[in-house]
Design an enzyme around this catalytic site. Structure first.
Site, PDB file in Angstrom:
ATOM      1  N   ASP A   1       0.829  -1.208   0.000  1.00 14.18           N
ATOM      2  CA  ASP A   1       0.000   0.000   0.000  1.00 14.18           C
ATOM      3  C   ASP A   1       0.866   1.260   0.000  1.00 14.18           C
ATOM      4  O   ASP A   1       1.993   1.245   0.506  1.00 14.18           O
ATOM      5  CB  ASP A   1      -0.919  -0.025   1.240  1.00 14.18           C
ATOM      6  CG  ASP A   1      -2.089   0.936   1.119  1.00 14.18           C
ATOM      7  OD1 ASP A   1      -2.364   1.420  -0.004  1.00 14.18           O
ATOM      8  OD2 ASP A   1      -2.735   1.200   2.149  1.00 14.18           O
TER       9      ASP A   1
ATOM     10  N   HIS B   1       2.345   3.472  -9.056  1.00 15.63           N
ATOM     11  CA  HIS B   1       2.064   2.044  -9.286  1.00 15.63           C
ATOM     12  C   HIS B   1       3.185   1.394 -10.097  1.00 15.63           C
ATOM     13  O   HIS B   1       3.556   0.251  -9.850  1.00 15.63           O
ATOM     14  CB  HIS B   1       0.720   1.874 -10.005  1.00 15.63           C
ATOM     15  CG  HIS B   1      -0.454   2.282  -9.173  1.00 15.63           C
ATOM     16  ND1 HIS B   1      -0.606   1.886  -7.862  1.00 15.63           N
ATOM     17  CD2 HIS B   1      -1.528   3.071  -9.436  1.00 15.63           C
ATOM     18  CE1 HIS B   1      -1.724   2.399  -7.367  1.00 15.63           C
ATOM     19  NE2 HIS B   1      -2.300   3.128  -8.296  1.00 15.63           N
TER      20      HIS B   1
ATOM     21  N   LEU C   1      10.662 -20.617  -5.027  1.00 16.84           N
ATOM     22  CA  LEU C   1       9.777 -19.629  -4.399  1.00 16.84           C
ATOM     23  C   LEU C   1       8.375 -19.805  -4.968  1.00 16.84           C
ATOM     24  O   LEU C   1       8.195 -19.868  -6.182  1.00 16.84           O
ATOM     25  CB  LEU C   1      10.257 -18.196  -4.672  1.00 16.84           C
ATOM     26  CG  LEU C   1       9.336 -17.093  -4.133  1.00 16.84           C
ATOM     27  CD1 LEU C   1       9.356 -17.056  -2.602  1.00 16.84           C
ATOM     28  CD2 LEU C   1       9.735 -15.722  -4.684  1.00 16.84           C
TER      29      LEU C   1
HETATM   30  C1  IPE Z   1      -5.501  -2.685  -0.211  1.00 18.00           C
HETATM   31  O1  IPE Z   1      -5.157  -1.353  -0.342  1.00 18.00           O
HETATM   32  C2  IPE Z   1      -5.477  -3.361  -1.551  1.00 18.00           C
HETATM   33  C3  IPE Z   1      -4.158  -3.526  -2.162  1.00 18.00           C
HETATM   34  C4  IPE Z   1      -3.016  -3.192  -1.630  1.00 18.00           C
HETATM   35  C5  IPE Z   1      -4.164  -4.130  -3.460  1.00 18.00           C
HETATM   36  P1  IPE Z   1      -6.248  -0.208  -0.494  1.00 18.00           P
HETATM   37  O2  IPE Z   1      -5.503   1.075  -0.556  1.00 18.00           O
HETATM   38  O3  IPE Z   1      -7.166  -0.513  -1.610  1.00 18.00           O
HETATM   39  O4  IPE Z   1      -7.062  -0.336   0.873  1.00 18.00           O
HETATM   40  P2  IPE Z   1      -7.920   0.739   1.665  1.00 18.00           P
HETATM   41  O5  IPE Z   1      -8.927   1.299   0.719  1.00 18.00           O
HETATM   42  O6  IPE Z   1      -6.981   1.793   2.141  1.00 18.00           O
HETATM   43  O7  IPE Z   1      -8.528  -0.024   2.802  1.00 18.00           O
HETATM   44  C1  IPE Z   2      -1.615   0.254  -3.331  1.00 14.73           C
HETATM   45  O1  IPE Z   2      -1.406   1.627  -3.379  1.00 14.73           O
HETATM   46  C2  IPE Z   2      -1.878  -0.345  -4.686  1.00 14.73           C
HETATM   47  C3  IPE Z   2      -3.287  -0.701  -4.904  1.00 14.73           C
HETATM   48  C4  IPE Z   2      -4.237  -0.630  -4.014  1.00 14.73           C
HETATM   49  C5  IPE Z   2      -3.631  -1.165  -6.218  1.00 14.73           C
HETATM   50  P1  IPE Z   2      -2.616   2.653  -3.343  1.00 14.73           P
HETATM   51  O2  IPE Z   2      -3.020   2.955  -4.748  1.00 14.73           O
HETATM   52  O3  IPE Z   2      -3.712   2.192  -2.474  1.00 14.73           O
HETATM   53  O4  IPE Z   2      -1.889   3.918  -2.719  1.00 14.73           O
HETATM   54  P2  IPE Z   2      -2.494   4.945  -1.675  1.00 14.73           P
HETATM   55  O5  IPE Z   2      -3.021   4.151  -0.517  1.00 14.73           O
HETATM   56  O6  IPE Z   2      -3.574   5.699  -2.378  1.00 14.73           O
HETATM   57  O7  IPE Z   2      -1.341   5.797  -1.310  1.00 14.73           O
HETATM   58 MG    MG Z   3      -4.106   2.430  -0.512  1.00 13.94          MG
END
Ligand code: IPE
Ligand code: IPE
Ligand code: MG
Length: 244
Positions: free
Chosen positions: A26, A43, A137
């Protein structure tokens, strides 16, 4: 520190290593926004990090790695971001599968597939088949994954088995055998980056007894050294599984 050391001595010692690590990757969006860049740049940088972490795992004693790439809730994001994420995922597996396979990585996917592009589904199935003999792995990528969705699909499969008379009184093992992760060991450790302290629908069944580590580091800044530090501290934890 002395107390932690004493605890380590009573629980297997600091050489206890997690065999299966799961990561909620995240913070990509915030990493990019902080720099004034589009979220997709974060990303892309995040995908680069996955490569490094995958490469580092075997030498760190990790034999199973499960990463959360896209949740069932992530469809709520803008079309541009969803399409961008899908493209990054497709390119990643297209470009990396061969090299990962040469390094002994077995690649598998969990999550509902029917909502993904049929060509992407075919690519995923062919990579799973091509890498099925690898053992160095076990890399599992959660894509269109949601724990509640997985449990609902598992319950439907189990109901079919009951209807066919293959299962009479369903047990925990019967349900586990219907999950996308059937045959995978449960994660010993779940790591979430970016400072959020929630689970966001990731592996609710499988991580029932996992240890959790929440780190403020944003995923694009998370290095193999961060992982190594977390794994070292894991050895100091006492896992009781309800016993004494
Ligand atoms: C969880 O992250 C999903 C992934 C890392 C793929 P999100 O950013 O979507 O989760 P919330 O919305 O903060 O709970
Ligand atoms: C995690 O990073 C990747 C996915 C959920 C696909 P985020 O896109 O949730 O990044 P933040 O949380 O907005 O910083
Ligand atoms: Mg996020």
């Amino acid at each position: 520190m002395a107390a932690e050391t004493a605890q380590a001595l009573t629980t297997g010692g600091a050489d206890q290593r997690p065999r299966h690590v799961a990561i909620i990757m995240d913070g990509n969006g915030r990493w990019a926004t902080e720099r004034g860049w589009p979220r997709l740049v974060g990303h892309r940088r995040g995908a680069e990090r996955v490569k490094q972490i995958v490469r580092a795992c075997p030498d760190l004693g990790v034999n199973w790695l499960t990463v959360y790439a896209f949740s069932t809730e992530n469809w709520k994001r803008s079309t541009e971001e969803v399409l961008g994420l899908m493209k990054i995922f497709r390119r990643y597996i297209e470009r990396e599968a061969e090299g990962m396979s040469a390094e002994g990585v077995r690649l598998r996917f969990i999550g509902g597939r029917e909502r993904l592009d049929p060509k992407l589904q075919a690519l995923m199935a062919s990579i799973e088949a091509r890498t099925a003999g690898n053992t160095r792995l076990n890399l599992t990528v959660a894509i269109n994954y949601g724990g509640r969705d997985e449990l609902a699909r598992a319950a439907a499969r189990l109901a079919q088995k009951v209807a066919r008379g293959e299962v009479v009184q369903p047990t925990e093992d019967d349900l586990a055998a219907c999950l996308d992760t059937a045959g995978h060991p449960d994660p010993d450790l779940v790591i979430r980056t970016s400072g959020e302290t929630r689970v966001s629908n990731f592996l609710p069944w499988q991580a029932a007894y996992s240890e959790y580590e929440f780190t403020p580091t944003l995923w694009p800044d998370f290095t193999p050294d961060h992982l190594a530090g977390i794994l070292d501290r894991f050895g100091l934890r006492e896992r009781r599984f309800g016993g004494l």
